[in-house]
Design a protein around this motif. Structure first.
Motif, PDB file in Angstrom:
ATOM      1  N   UNK A 112      72.082  33.843  12.112  1.00 27.81           N
ATOM      2  CA  UNK A 112      72.201  33.638  10.674  1.00 27.81           C
ATOM      3  C   UNK A 112      72.409  34.980   9.970  1.00 27.81           C
ATOM      4  N   UNK A 113      73.470  35.129   9.154  1.00 27.00           N
ATOM      5  CA  UNK A 113      73.819  36.437   8.578  1.00 27.00           C
ATOM      6  C   UNK A 113      73.018  36.860   7.357  1.00 27.00           C
ATOM      7  N   UNK A 114      71.993  36.123   6.992  1.00 25.60           N
ATOM      8  CA  UNK A 114      71.114  36.576   5.908  1.00 25.60           C
ATOM      9  C   UNK A 114      71.684  36.431   4.521  1.00 25.60           C
ATOM     10  N   UNK A 115      72.540  35.443   4.316  1.00 30.53           N
ATOM     11  CA  UNK A 115      73.221  35.289   3.031  1.00 30.53           C
ATOM     12  C   UNK A 115      72.264  35.062   1.863  1.00 30.53           C
ATOM     13  N   UNK A 116      71.109  34.434   2.110  1.00 29.31           N
ATOM     14  CA  UNK A 116      70.193  34.095   1.011  1.00 29.31           C
ATOM     15  C   UNK A 116      69.064  35.116   0.844  1.00 29.31           C
ATOM     16  N   UNK A 117      69.144  36.233   1.523  1.00 34.39           N
ATOM     17  CA  UNK A 117      68.055  37.207   1.450  1.00 34.39           C
ATOM     18  C   UNK A 117      67.774  37.679   0.026  1.00 34.39           C
ATOM     19  N   UNK A 118      68.780  37.767  -0.798  1.00 33.20           N
ATOM     20  CA  UNK A 118      68.617  38.302  -2.154  1.00 33.20           C
ATOM     21  C   UNK A 118      68.804  37.226  -3.222  1.00 33.20           C
ATOM     22  N   UNK A 119      68.665  35.976  -2.812  1.00 32.26           N
ATOM     23  CA  UNK A 119      68.789  34.872  -3.753  1.00 32.26           C
ATOM     24  C   UNK A 119      69.455  33.680  -3.095  1.00 32.26           C
ATOM     25  N   UNK A 120      68.973  32.492  -3.420  1.00 32.53           N
ATOM     26  CA  UNK A 120      69.506  31.275  -2.800  1.00 32.53           C
ATOM     27  C   UNK A 120      70.955  31.072  -3.232  1.00 32.53           C
ATOM     28  N   UNK A 121      71.830  30.902  -2.272  1.00 31.87           N
ATOM     29  CA  UNK A 121      73.261  30.768  -2.580  1.00 31.87           C
ATOM     30  C   UNK A 121      73.571  29.466  -3.306  1.00 31.87           C
ATOM     31  N   UNK A 122      72.932  28.383  -2.886  1.00 30.38           N
ATOM     32  CA  UNK A 122      73.188  27.073  -3.478  1.00 30.38           C
ATOM     33  C   UNK A 122      71.843  26.445  -3.862  1.00 30.38           C
ATOM     34  N   UNK A 123      71.291  26.871  -5.004  1.00 33.73           N
ATOM     35  CA  UNK A 123      69.934  26.449  -5.374  1.00 33.73           C
ATOM     36  C   UNK A 123      69.790  24.957  -5.620  1.00 33.73           C
ATOM     37  N   UNK A 124      70.892  24.257  -5.800  1.00 30.45           N
ATOM     38  CA  UNK A 124      70.811  22.807  -6.013  1.00 30.45           C
ATOM     39  C   UNK A 124      70.564  22.044  -4.713  1.00 30.45           C
ATOM     40  N   UNK A 125      70.699  22.719  -3.573  1.00 26.14           N
ATOM     41  CA  UNK A 125      70.508  22.080  -2.275  1.00 26.14           C
ATOM     42  C   UNK A 125      69.076  22.278  -1.781  1.00 26.14           C
ATOM     43  N   UNK A 126      68.644  21.486  -0.786  1.00 21.35           N
ATOM     44  CA  UNK A 126      67.305  21.688  -0.202  1.00 21.35           C
ATOM     45  C   UNK A 126      67.184  23.081   0.413  1.00 21.35           C
ATOM     46  N   UNK A 127      65.970  23.617   0.410  1.00 24.54           N
ATOM     47  CA  UNK A 127      65.719  24.957   0.931  1.00 24.54           C
ATOM     48  C   UNK A 127      64.924  24.895   2.226  1.00 24.54           C
ATOM     49  N   UNK A 128      65.240  25.803   3.114  1.00 21.88           N
ATOM     50  CA  UNK A 128      64.343  26.176   4.203  1.00 21.88           C
ATOM     51  C   UNK A 128      63.723  27.525   3.828  1.00 21.88           C
ATOM     52  N   UNK A 129      62.752  27.971   4.611  1.00 17.68           N
ATOM     53  CA  UNK A 129      62.181  29.309   4.419  1.00 17.68           C
ATOM     54  C   UNK A 129      62.376  30.099   5.702  1.00 17.68           C
ATOM     55  N   UNK A 130      62.867  31.331   5.553  1.00  8.89           N
ATOM     56  CA  UNK A 130      63.163  32.180   6.696  1.00  8.89           C
ATOM     57  C   UNK A 130      62.355  33.480   6.640  1.00  8.89           C
ATOM     58  N   UNK A 131      62.160  34.066   7.812  1.00  8.77           N
ATOM     59  CA  UNK A 131      61.510  35.368   7.947  1.00  8.77           C
ATOM     60  C   UNK A 131      62.572  36.461   7.939  1.00  8.77           C
ATOM     61  N   UNK A 132      62.375  37.488   7.151  1.00  7.72           N
ATOM     62  CA  UNK A 132      63.302  38.621   7.146  1.00  7.72           C
ATOM     63  C   UNK A 132      63.066  39.458   8.399  1.00  7.72           C
ATOM     64  N   UNK A 133      64.005  39.383   9.306  1.00  8.68           N
ATOM     65  CA  UNK A 133      63.860  40.101  10.567  1.00  8.68           C
ATOM     66  C   UNK A 133      64.234  41.571  10.445  1.00  8.68           C
ATOM     67  N   UNK A 134      64.832  41.958   9.321  1.00  8.24           N
ATOM     68  CA  UNK A 134      65.235  43.352   9.135  1.00  8.24           C
ATOM     69  C   UNK A 134      64.154  44.191   8.467  1.00  8.24           C
ATOM     70  N   UNK A 135      63.018  43.569   8.156  1.00 10.41           N
ATOM     71  CA  UNK A 135      61.910  44.285   7.521  1.00 10.41           C
ATOM     72  C   UNK A 135      60.665  44.128   8.386  1.00 10.41           C
ATOM     73  N   UNK A 136      59.641  44.869   8.071  1.00  9.08           N
ATOM     74  CA  UNK A 136      58.410  44.764   8.835  1.00  9.08           C
ATOM     75  C   UNK A 136      58.491  45.571  10.124  1.00  9.08           C
ATOM     76  N   UNK A 137      57.679  45.197  11.072  1.00  7.01           N
ATOM     77  CA  UNK A 137      57.546  45.937  12.327  1.00  7.01           C
ATOM     78  C   UNK A 137      58.835  45.863  13.143  1.00  7.01           C
ATOM     79  N   UNK A 138      59.422  47.021  13.442  1.00  4.69           N
ATOM     80  CA  UNK A 138      60.629  47.127  14.255  1.00  4.69           C
ATOM     81  C   UNK A 138      60.627  48.477  14.968  1.00  4.69           C
TER      82      UNK A 138
END
Length: 303
Positions: A112-138
């Protein structure tokens, strides 16, 4: 080190099979030899995949093989509040975000290319919740007890789903919260879950939770090279004693524990007593899969 607490955590999507037995048996023996506790968790957070009666079948199968757990059964379906609190914690750290994207939309990408990381692209649709893999422990590093040092960058694995669009909790978040709640010190499971560990360790770090030790086991493959699984219609474990005895012996052999031939017809309690005394992780060959004689080990004797 705190006292050993292990667990077996099947999804009640069907009966246990030989591959399930390998995971259950290894985790049981590892806990018992350490004079630790072996807990049972039923991971029933996905009701559409859990037919009525499947959990009861699993309990009967474990009991038939002498794999008796400690304490009450932990049911994930009762844990909504704990998962919601964990998600809120991650959201407050900007580590979790809502996502409207469908798998079809990003099917041309490996992750998944992280399109919604900075805001939901299609807010009228149902949402899932994702973990930001580019932040935190790495990066994520740990010492697997069988496969040695492991190193992953979670960003190369993608932003895993924590809560689905249908409102159901996803495995990665639930397993981390429950392992911590149950005080699990050691996780023993199949090699197919090794690459799930980076997300789980990332979540443990973000939530301030303890990090268990991990032991990943070689997978048992079917004759056609597929992993033994419910989806691949692997034969269900028997519950009749005359079939349990030789199959338990085959499972010990599959774990490279070299049980004496004389134990093949012994009751499960006797086989387990021997196995607890002689359990050695160092005997297990560090191979990702086992194909040799897998069909023979997966088969039960005729009634």
């Amino acid at each position: 080190m705190p006292p050993y607490r292990g667990r077996f955590a099947p999804t009640p999507s069907g009966a246990l099979h030989f591959g399930s037995l390998i995971a259950a048996l290894a985790s049981f023996l590892d806990a018992r030899q350490a004079d630790g506790q072996w807990l049972l968790r039923i991971e029933d957070i996905d009701p559409p995949r859990c037919p009525p009666g499947a959990a009861d079948t699993i309990l009967r199968q474990l009991e038939a093989f002498g794999l008796h757990w400690d304490g009450p059964i932990h049911w994930q379906s009762d844990r909504n509040e704990a998962y919601a609190a964990a998600l809120e914690n991650l959201t407050s750290q900007s580590l979790a975000y809502p996502c409207s994207c469908s798998r079809k939309q990003w099917r041309d990408f490996p992750i998944y290319p992280g399109w919604c990381r900075h805001g939901v692209r299609e807010p009228e649709k149902p949402w899932a919740w994702r973990l930001r893999s580019d932040k935190g422990l790495r990066p994520i590093m740990w010492q697997d007890r069988l496969f040695g040092i492991q190193r992953f960058d979670p960003a190369e694995l993608g932003d895993v789903v924590l809560k689905r669009k249908d409102g159901l909790w996803a495995y990665q978040l639930a397993v981390v919260v429950d392992d911590a709640d149950q005080g699990i010190t050691d996780v023993v499971r199949g090699f197919d879950l090794l690459d799930n560990t980076p997300w789980q360790r990332q979540l443990q770090h973000a939530l301030g939770l303890p990090e268990p030790r991990y032991l990943h086991l070689p997978l048992i493959m079917s004759r056609d090279g597929q992993k033994l699984s419910k989806q691949n219609l692997a034969p269900a474990l028997p519950v009749r004693e005359k079939e349990v005895r030789p199959l338990l012996h085959r499972a010990l052999a599959a774990l490279d524990q070299a049980p004496p031939d004389s134990l093949a017809s012994a009751p499960a309690t006797e086989q387990l007593e021997w196995a607890i005394t002689h359990w050695e992780v160092g005997r297990i060959r560090p191979e990702a899969t086992r194909q040799a004689a897998a069909a023979d080990m997966a088969a039960t004797d005729p009634p």
